[in-house]
Write a protein that holds these residues in place. Structure first.
Motif, PDB file in Angstrom:
ATOM      1  N   LEU A   1     -37.769  34.510 105.947  1.00 41.78           N
ATOM      2  CA  LEU A   1     -36.952  34.111 105.282  1.00 41.78           C
ATOM      3  C   LEU A   1     -36.523  33.857 103.232  1.00 41.78           C
ATOM      4  O   LEU A   1     -36.243  33.745 103.293  1.00 41.78           O
ATOM      5  N   LEU A   2     -38.062  33.663 103.604  1.00 42.67           N
ATOM      6  CA  LEU A   2     -38.849  33.496 102.198  1.00 42.67           C
ATOM      7  C   LEU A   2     -37.768  34.942 101.193  1.00 42.67           C
ATOM      8  O   LEU A   2     -37.650  34.522  99.752  1.00 42.67           O
ATOM      9  N   ILE A   3     -38.159  35.736 101.660  1.00 42.11           N
ATOM     10  CA  ILE A   3     -38.374  37.323 100.856  1.00 42.11           C
ATOM     11  C   ILE A   3     -36.539  37.217 100.561  1.00 42.11           C
ATOM     12  O   ILE A   3     -35.837  37.840  99.974  1.00 42.11           O
TER      13      ILE A   3
ATOM     14  N   ILE B   1     -41.366  47.072 108.534  1.00 40.11           N
ATOM     15  CA  ILE B   1     -42.685  46.862 108.267  1.00 40.11           C
ATOM     16  C   ILE B   1     -43.537  45.663 107.703  1.00 40.11           C
ATOM     17  O   ILE B   1     -44.776  45.884 107.597  1.00 40.11           O
ATOM     18  N   ILE B   2     -42.666  44.939 106.681  1.00 41.60           N
ATOM     19  CA  ILE B   2     -43.833  43.971 106.346  1.00 41.60           C
ATOM     20  C   ILE B   2     -43.932  42.939 107.568  1.00 41.60           C
ATOM     21  O   ILE B   2     -45.257  42.590 107.792  1.00 41.60           O
TER      22      ILE B   2
ATOM     23  N   MET C   1     -53.673  39.303 100.335  1.00 40.68           N
ATOM     24  CA  MET C   1     -54.024  40.097  99.629  1.00 40.68           C
ATOM     25  C   MET C   1     -53.377  41.311 100.492  1.00 40.68           C
ATOM     26  O   MET C   1     -52.946  42.082  98.940  1.00 40.68           O
ATOM     27  N   THR C   2     -53.518  41.698 101.003  1.00 38.73           N
ATOM     28  CA  THR C   2     -52.576  43.334 101.651  1.00 38.73           C
ATOM     29  C   THR C   2     -51.360  43.143 102.081  1.00 38.73           C
ATOM     30  O   THR C   2     -50.885  43.829 101.578  1.00 38.73           O
ATOM     31  N   ILE C   3     -50.825  41.678 102.293  1.00 36.02           N
ATOM     32  CA  ILE C   3     -48.923  41.111 102.023  1.00 36.02           C
ATOM     33  C   ILE C   3     -48.338  41.766 100.950  1.00 36.02           C
ATOM     34  O   ILE C   3     -47.000  42.211 101.148  1.00 36.02           O
ATOM     35  N   PRO C   4     -48.715  40.958  99.847  1.00 35.82           N
ATOM     36  CA  PRO C   4     -48.503  41.090  98.674  1.00 35.82           C
ATOM     37  C   PRO C   4     -48.450  42.493  97.864  1.00 35.82           C
ATOM     38  O   PRO C   4     -47.654  43.611  97.652  1.00 35.82           O
ATOM     39  N   VAL C   5     -49.196  43.292  98.252  1.00 31.88           N
ATOM     40  CA  VAL C   5     -49.178  44.468  98.171  1.00 31.88           C
ATOM     41  C   VAL C   5     -48.459  45.956  98.562  1.00 31.88           C
ATOM     42  O   VAL C   5     -47.417  46.405  97.896  1.00 31.88           O
TER      43      VAL C   5
ATOM     44  N   TRP D   1     -45.553  44.744  96.971  1.00 33.88           N
ATOM     45  CA  TRP D   1     -45.158  45.386  95.160  1.00 33.88           C
ATOM     46  C   TRP D   1     -44.927  46.977  95.895  1.00 33.88           C
ATOM     47  O   TRP D   1     -43.987  47.160  95.220  1.00 33.88           O
ATOM     48  N   ILE D   2     -44.790  47.760  96.829  1.00 31.59           N
ATOM     49  CA  ILE D   2     -45.070  48.587  97.334  1.00 31.59           C
ATOM     50  C   ILE D   2     -43.494  49.572  97.831  1.00 31.59           C
ATOM     51  O   ILE D   2     -42.761  50.487  97.335  1.00 31.59           O
ATOM     52  N   ILE D   3     -42.776  48.562  98.940  1.00 31.49           N
ATOM     53  CA  ILE D   3     -41.908  48.927  99.013  1.00 31.49           C
ATOM     54  C   ILE D   3     -40.568  47.962  98.596  1.00 31.49           C
ATOM     55  O   ILE D   3     -39.625  48.182  99.425  1.00 31.49           O
TER      56      ILE D   3
END
Length: 300
Positions: A110-112, A252-253, A290-294, A297-299
């Motif tokens: 929802l945020l994204i 994916i997220i 840490m992993t989800i922001p990365v 950024w990738i997808i």
């Protein structure tokens, strides 16, 4: 900062259970039993009753089933190579094959992506609930040792009323059976209390764990599968599905979200290394910061 805002309520409820257990030393098993057998069926019923069932469910079901199956196969292969016992393999499956796309994934989507993306997050949440209350319970019972005796996994799935709550919700939804305001209010009261109860139990279980007893090697494996391998598998699966690019990104997220808190309840109920499963749930939630922001950024 908005991303961290999604996590604050989650850790707040975990902390409530943690502090409560440290102070009052509750018996956790009866609370987990209430959550599974009395509360969760109401949540399952409402989830399937209130959400419109469309063709989107077909592709998203294929995706979730494929993701879960590949994760389970990977755990079995690891178990064979490392000569794990059944309980260790089952606890690894509980720790790595089921995502927290409800109280973590849905608010994040929802945020994204806004309301349009949230629609698909809800569908994923609904389908994931069905997978967890069947496949999840099966592996919890398969690797468990409840009361010193083995429990038949198939019988365990049949006996747990979550499945019937979900099926009843689907039937009432498809043939448009109204349940009335008073019954709806009662259902909402129990359903709304289910997820917080599960999260409090997780916090209580974490309070019983000491750092000396953490299985660092196995936990590292579980975290890699859940936070790194799962989104990679999701990417491969979505590349074959004829779906909108935004929906693929959501899939994916959500695959990269932490271990579902429900798995701790199942592990506690069937005594399937609950300390390991609850530790994996907490640590995957922490490391996802840490992993989800990365990944985003990738997808994106």
């Amino acid at each position: 900062m908005e991303f961290l805002g999604v996590l604050i309520p989650i850790f707040g409820v975990f902390a409530l259970g943690f502090v409560g257990q440290k102070v009052w030393k509750f018996d956790i098993k009866p609370i987990s039993t209430v959550a599974i057998y009395l509360m969760s069926p109401f949540l399952a019923f409402r989830t399937f009753y209130e959400n419109e069932i469309t063709l989107d469910y077909v592709y998203l079901s294929i995706y979730l089933a494929g993701l879960c199956l590949i994760s389970i196969i990977f755990c079995y292969l690891l178990g064979m190579m490392r000569k794990w016992e059944s309980d260790k393999t089952s606890s690894m499956i509980l720790s790595s094959a089921f995502m927290n796309n409800g109280n973590y994934g849905a608010p994040l989507v929802l945020l994204i992506f806004g309301e349009e993306g949230f629609h698909y997050a809800v569908i994923l949440m609904v389908l994931q609930q069905l997978i967890m209350c069947t496949v999840g319970i099966y592996y919890a019972a398969k690797g468990g040792d409840a009361g010193g005796k083995k429990v038949s996994p198939i019988k365990a799935v049949i006996k747990v009323p979550i499945v019937y709550g979900a099926l009843l919700g689907i039937v009432f939804n498809l043939i448009s059976i109204p349940i009335g305001d008073r019954i709806s209010t009662a259902v909402d009261m129990v359903a709304d209390a289910t997820i917080p109860t599960v999260m409090i139990v997780l916090g209580m279980q974490l309070a019983n764990i000491t750092l000396k007893k953490l299985e660092y090697t196995d936990l590292s494996i579980a975290l890699v599968i859940k936070l790194a391998l799962a989104p990679a598998i999701a990417y491969l699966i979505t590349s074959f599905l004829p779906m909108d690019e935004m929906v693929k990104q959501i899939m994916i997220i959500t695959a990269a979200t932490p271990t579902a808190a429900n798995t701790t309840i199942y592990a506690l109920q069937f005594n399937t290394r609950p300390g390991f499963v609850s530790s994996a749930t907490l640590l995957s939630t922490l490391f996802s910061i840490m992993t989800i922001p990365v990944l985003m950024w990738i997808i994106l």
